[in-house]
Design a protein around this motif. Structure first.
Motif, PDB file in Angstrom:
ATOM      1  N   PRO A   1       0.798  -1.236   0.000  1.00  0.00           N
ATOM      2  CA  PRO A   1       0.000   0.000   0.000  1.00  0.00           C
ATOM      3  C   PRO A   1       0.824   1.276   0.000  1.00  0.00           C
ATOM      4  CG  PRO A   1      -1.045  -1.611   1.415  1.00  0.00           C
ATOM      5  CD  PRO A   1       0.261  -2.215   0.965  1.00  0.00           C
ATOM      6  N   VAL A   2       1.927   1.297   0.727  1.00  0.00           N
ATOM      7  CA  VAL A   2       2.739   2.510   0.812  1.00  0.00           C
ATOM      8  C   VAL A   2       3.319   2.911  -0.547  1.00  0.00           C
ATOM      9  CG1 VAL A   2       4.925   1.364   1.359  1.00  0.00           C
ATOM     10  CG2 VAL A   2       4.471   3.674   2.252  1.00  0.00           C
ATOM     11  N   GLN A   3       3.384   1.970  -1.470  1.00  0.00           N
ATOM     12  CA  GLN A   3       3.941   2.236  -2.801  1.00  0.00           C
ATOM     13  C   GLN A   3       2.884   2.758  -3.785  1.00  0.00           C
ATOM     14  OE1 GLN A   3       5.449  -1.917  -3.024  1.00  0.00           O
ATOM     15  NE2 GLN A   3       7.461  -1.013  -3.390  1.00  0.00           N
ATOM     16  N   LEU A   4       1.641   2.898  -3.334  1.00  0.00           N
ATOM     17  CA  LEU A   4       0.549   3.308  -4.206  1.00  0.00           C
ATOM     18  C   LEU A   4       0.100   4.725  -3.898  1.00  0.00           C
ATOM     19  CD1 LEU A   4      -1.731   0.123  -4.005  1.00  0.00           C
ATOM     20  CD2 LEU A   4       0.158   0.574  -5.582  1.00  0.00           C
ATOM     21  N   SER A   5      -0.483   5.365  -4.904  1.00  0.00           N
ATOM     22  CA  SER A   5      -1.132   6.657  -4.681  1.00  0.00           C
ATOM     23  C   SER A   5      -2.431   6.440  -3.912  1.00  0.00           C
ATOM     24  CB  SER A   5      -1.452   7.326  -6.020  1.00  0.00           C
ATOM     25  OG  SER A   5      -2.501   6.619  -6.681  1.00  0.00           O
ATOM     26  N   GLY A   6      -2.999   7.534  -3.407  1.00  0.00           N
ATOM     27  CA  GLY A   6      -4.266   7.424  -2.695  1.00  0.00           C
ATOM     28  C   GLY A   6      -5.368   6.854  -3.560  1.00  0.00           C
ATOM     29  N   GLY A   7      -5.428   7.278  -4.818  1.00  0.00           N
ATOM     30  CA  GLY A   7      -6.445   6.760  -5.724  1.00  0.00           C
ATOM     31  C   GLY A   7      -6.287   5.276  -5.963  1.00  0.00           C
ATOM     32  N   GLN A   8      -5.039   4.834  -6.095  1.00  0.00           N
ATOM     33  CA  GLN A   8      -4.790   3.404  -6.293  1.00  0.00           C
ATOM     34  C   GLN A   8      -5.174   2.610  -5.043  1.00  0.00           C
ATOM     35  OE1 GLN A   8      -0.636   3.802  -7.356  1.00  0.00           O
ATOM     36  NE2 GLN A   8      -1.056   3.402  -9.526  1.00  0.00           N
ATOM     37  N   GLN A   9      -4.846   3.148  -3.870  1.00  0.00           N
ATOM     38  CA  GLN A   9      -5.210   2.462  -2.633  1.00  0.00           C
ATOM     39  C   GLN A   9      -6.727   2.325  -2.503  1.00  0.00           C
ATOM     40  OE1 GLN A   9      -3.042   3.322   1.091  1.00  0.00           O
ATOM     41  NE2 GLN A   9      -1.803   4.747  -0.104  1.00  0.00           N
TER      42      GLN A   9
ATOM     43  N   ASP B   1      -6.458  13.558  -3.254  1.00  0.00           N
ATOM     44  CA  ASP B   1      -6.147  14.790  -3.966  1.00  0.00           C
ATOM     45  C   ASP B   1      -7.104  14.924  -5.147  1.00  0.00           C
ATOM     46  OD1 ASP B   1      -4.017  15.340  -2.291  1.00  0.00           O
ATOM     47  OD2 ASP B   1      -2.570  14.271  -3.547  1.00  0.00           O
ATOM     48  N   PRO B   2      -7.457  16.153  -5.509  1.00  0.00           N
ATOM     49  CA  PRO B   2      -8.476  16.359  -6.552  1.00  0.00           C
ATOM     50  C   PRO B   2      -8.204  15.620  -7.854  1.00  0.00           C
ATOM     51  CG  PRO B   2      -8.027  18.419  -5.441  1.00  0.00           C
ATOM     52  CD  PRO B   2      -7.033  17.427  -4.901  1.00  0.00           C
ATOM     53  N   GLU B   3      -6.922  15.516  -8.267  1.00  0.00           N
ATOM     54  CA  GLU B   3      -6.648  14.886  -9.551  1.00  0.00           C
ATOM     55  C   GLU B   3      -6.815  13.364  -9.504  1.00  0.00           C
ATOM     56  OE1 GLU B   3      -2.472  15.492  -7.674  1.00  0.00           O
ATOM     57  OE2 GLU B   3      -4.416  16.510  -7.697  1.00  0.00           O
ATOM     58  N   LEU B   4      -6.975  12.784  -8.301  1.00  0.00           N
ATOM     59  CA  LEU B   4      -7.143  11.337  -8.173  1.00  0.00           C
ATOM     60  C   LEU B   4      -8.598  10.920  -8.023  1.00  0.00           C
ATOM     61  CD1 LEU B   4      -4.198  10.598  -5.699  1.00  0.00           C
ATOM     62  CD2 LEU B   4      -4.183  10.490  -8.186  1.00  0.00           C
ATOM     63  N   VAL B   5      -9.475  11.897  -7.845  1.00  0.00           N
ATOM     64  CA  VAL B   5     -10.884  11.591  -7.596  1.00  0.00           C
ATOM     65  C   VAL B   5     -11.507  10.849  -8.769  1.00  0.00           C
ATOM     66  CG1 VAL B   5     -13.180  12.630  -7.315  1.00  0.00           C
ATOM     67  CG2 VAL B   5     -11.250  13.453  -5.935  1.00  0.00           C
ATOM     68  N   GLY B   6     -11.215  11.307  -9.985  1.00  0.00           N
ATOM     69  CA  GLY B   6     -11.856  10.756 -11.176  1.00  0.00           C
ATOM     70  C   GLY B   6     -11.640   9.273 -11.352  1.00  0.00           C
ATOM     71  N   GLU B   7     -10.430   8.783 -11.055  1.00  0.00           N
ATOM     72  CA  GLU B   7     -10.146   7.372 -11.296  1.00  0.00           C
ATOM     73  C   GLU B   7     -10.969   6.472 -10.375  1.00  0.00           C
ATOM     74  OE1 GLU B   7      -6.107   6.255  -8.961  1.00  0.00           O
ATOM     75  OE2 GLU B   7      -5.898   7.961 -10.331  1.00  0.00           O
ATOM     76  N   VAL B   8     -11.239   6.946  -9.163  1.00  0.00           N
ATOM     77  CA  VAL B   8     -12.067   6.164  -8.230  1.00  0.00           C
ATOM     78  C   VAL B   8     -13.530   6.222  -8.646  1.00  0.00           C
ATOM     79  CG1 VAL B   8     -12.857   5.982  -5.842  1.00  0.00           C
ATOM     80  CG2 VAL B   8     -10.447   6.437  -6.328  1.00  0.00           C
ATOM     81  N   LEU B   9     -14.002   7.409  -9.042  1.00  0.00           N
ATOM     82  CA  LEU B   9     -15.396   7.537  -9.455  1.00  0.00           C
ATOM     83  C   LEU B   9     -15.683   6.694 -10.695  1.00  0.00           C
ATOM     84  CD1 LEU B   9     -16.159  11.335  -8.891  1.00  0.00           C
ATOM     85  CD2 LEU B   9     -16.598   9.394  -7.376  1.00  0.00           C
ATOM     86  N   GLU B  10     -14.700   6.551 -11.592  1.00  0.00           N
ATOM     87  CA  GLU B  10     -14.912   5.729 -12.787  1.00  0.00           C
ATOM     88  C   GLU B  10     -15.136   4.259 -12.421  1.00  0.00           C
ATOM     89  OE1 GLU B  10     -15.462   6.219 -16.028  1.00  0.00           O
ATOM     90  OE2 GLU B  10     -15.638   8.320 -15.410  1.00  0.00           O
ATOM     91  N   VAL B  11     -14.400   3.771 -11.408  1.00  0.00           N
ATOM     92  CA  VAL B  11     -14.603   2.391 -10.963  1.00  0.00           C
ATOM     93  C   VAL B  11     -16.013   2.221 -10.411  1.00  0.00           C
ATOM     94  CG1 VAL B  11     -13.874   0.642  -9.291  1.00  0.00           C
ATOM     95  CG2 VAL B  11     -12.156   1.973 -10.513  1.00  0.00           C
ATOM     96  N   ILE B  12     -16.466   3.206  -9.631  1.00  0.00           N
ATOM     97  CA  ILE B  12     -17.822   3.126  -9.067  1.00  0.00           C
ATOM     98  C   ILE B  12     -18.864   3.189 -10.180  1.00  0.00           C
ATOM     99  CG2 ILE B  12     -19.462   4.198  -7.482  1.00  0.00           C
ATOM    100  CD1 ILE B  12     -17.072   5.247  -5.881  1.00  0.00           C
ATOM    101  N   LYS B  13     -18.628   4.019 -11.184  1.00  0.00           N
ATOM    102  CA  LYS B  13     -19.564   4.099 -12.315  1.00  0.00           C
ATOM    103  C   LYS B  13     -19.657   2.766 -13.045  1.00  0.00           C
ATOM    104  CE  LYS B  13     -18.780   9.038 -13.161  1.00  0.00           C
ATOM    105  NZ  LYS B  13     -18.169  10.037 -14.080  1.00  0.00           N
ATOM    106  N   ASP B  14     -18.538   2.041 -13.150  1.00  0.00           N
ATOM    107  CA  ASP B  14     -18.576   0.722 -13.780  1.00  0.00           C
ATOM    108  C   ASP B  14     -19.508  -0.208 -13.006  1.00  0.00           C
ATOM    109  OD1 ASP B  14     -16.862   1.375 -15.834  1.00  0.00           O
ATOM    110  OD2 ASP B  14     -15.066   0.598 -14.833  1.00  0.00           O
ATOM    111  N   LEU B  15     -19.472  -0.131 -11.675  1.00  0.00           N
ATOM    112  CA  LEU B  15     -20.357  -0.959 -10.854  1.00  0.00           C
ATOM    113  C   LEU B  15     -21.816  -0.560 -11.057  1.00  0.00           C
ATOM    114  CD1 LEU B  15     -18.353  -1.099  -7.502  1.00  0.00           C
ATOM    115  CD2 LEU B  15     -18.424  -2.808  -9.327  1.00  0.00           C
ATOM    116  N   VAL B  16     -22.046   0.734 -11.235  1.00  0.00           N
ATOM    117  CA  VAL B  16     -23.403   1.207 -11.519  1.00  0.00           C
ATOM    118  C   VAL B  16     -23.908   0.575 -12.806  1.00  0.00           C
ATOM    119  CG1 VAL B  16     -24.815   3.229 -12.096  1.00  0.00           C
ATOM    120  CG2 VAL B  16     -23.099   3.392 -10.283  1.00  0.00           C
ATOM    121  N   ARG B  17     -23.059   0.590 -13.831  1.00  0.00           N
ATOM    122  CA  ARG B  17     -23.460   0.041 -15.128  1.00  0.00           C
ATOM    123  C   ARG B  17     -23.725  -1.459 -15.052  1.00  0.00           C
ATOM    124  NH1 ARG B  17     -20.036   4.440 -17.011  1.00  0.00           N
ATOM    125  NH2 ARG B  17     -18.121   3.273 -16.592  1.00  0.00           N
TER     126      ARG B  17
END
Length: 251
Positions: free
Chosen positions: A145-153, A179-195
């Motif tokens: 985990p320490v080797q990952l960004s917040g979005g990756q974690q 951080d704001p620039e990492l928000v999108g990558e997490v929201l995209e994963v959640i959107k995939d679950l929505v679909r």
């Protein structure tokens, strides 16, 4: 899928949830918004029984969580084993990622199926690798985990929750620690679950995301549900003065 009936929750003298009732249908995406301290996160924690409720009841697929209904209609405390069994039907993703720092990404995702569900190691590994690919992290299986960004974690945390093959996913402000620039990558994963039709309850401050993915938006304030309506109704013509006041400050 989920029925919440007249639940109340106190922390000492603080009345956090006040006669809250809510129904969530199978495949529905319900987004909860509201000011800090309104009871949103506590409601999620009561749903999977990380917090007990003082009165009322919650059922998941018709089964009361934390309680057993006796023939005379009374509700009594359920066994810890049954609580764990029902809780395993609900994946939960927290604000902070809560990954085990001493385990690799793959080990973090495998832990639940092996320890809780007694899934054979080979099966758990195959499922976990597939889920890491699903969230775009197949190449990080052996990282810590320490080797990952917040979005990756946070994406690992989502994969870990999905590894238990939940019927419902609960998200407690999953992007608030990013951080704001990492928000999108997490929201995209959640959107995939929505679909894919996953039943979800999401607490978030991301209003654009709520408008895009929610079937219904719940507005909470001071421990109560003040509005329960479509995204269009909430964001274009909210009926409650407090909702209008809240949205005017953030939109």
């Amino acid at each position: 899928m989920i029925v919440i009936e007249h639940i109340n929750k106190h922390f000492g003298k603080l009345h956090v949830l006040k006669d809250v009732s809510l129904t969530v249908a199978r495949g529905e995406v319900v987004v909860i918004i509201g000011p800090s301290g309104s009871g949103k996160s506590t409601l999620l924690r009561c749903l999977n029984y990380l917090e007990t409720i003082d009165d009322g009841y919650i059922t998941i697929e018709g089964q009361p969580i934390g309680k057993i209904k006796l023939p005379d209609g009374r509700l009594v405390d359920d066994s810890r084993k049954n609580v764990y069994r029902l809780r395993s039907r609900m994946g939960m993703v927290f604000q902070r990622f809560n990954l085990f720092p001493h385990q690799t990404v793959l080990q973090n995702v495998m832990e639940g199926p092996i320890t809780v569900s007694k899934t054979p190691v080979t099966e758990a590994k195959d499922r976990s690798l597939a889920l890491l690919a699903k969230v775009g992290l197949a190449d990080k299986a052996d990282a810590y985990p320490v080797q990952l960004s917040g979005g990756q974690q946070q994406r690992v945390a989502i994969a870990r929750a999905l590894a238990m093959q939940p019927r419902v996913m609960l998200f407690d402000e999953p992007t608030s620690a990013l951080d704001p620039e990492l928000v999108g990558e997490v929201l995209e994963v959640i959107k995939d679950l929505v679909r894919e039709g996953m039943t979800m309850i999401v607490v978030t401050h991301e209003m654009g995301f709520a408008r895009e993915v929610a079937d219904r938006v719940i507005f909470m304030n001071d421990g109560r549900i003040l509005e329960d309506a479509s995204p269009q109704a909430i964001f274009t013509n909210p009926s409650h003065t407090r909702t209008r006041e809240f949205l005017s400050k953030i939109l």
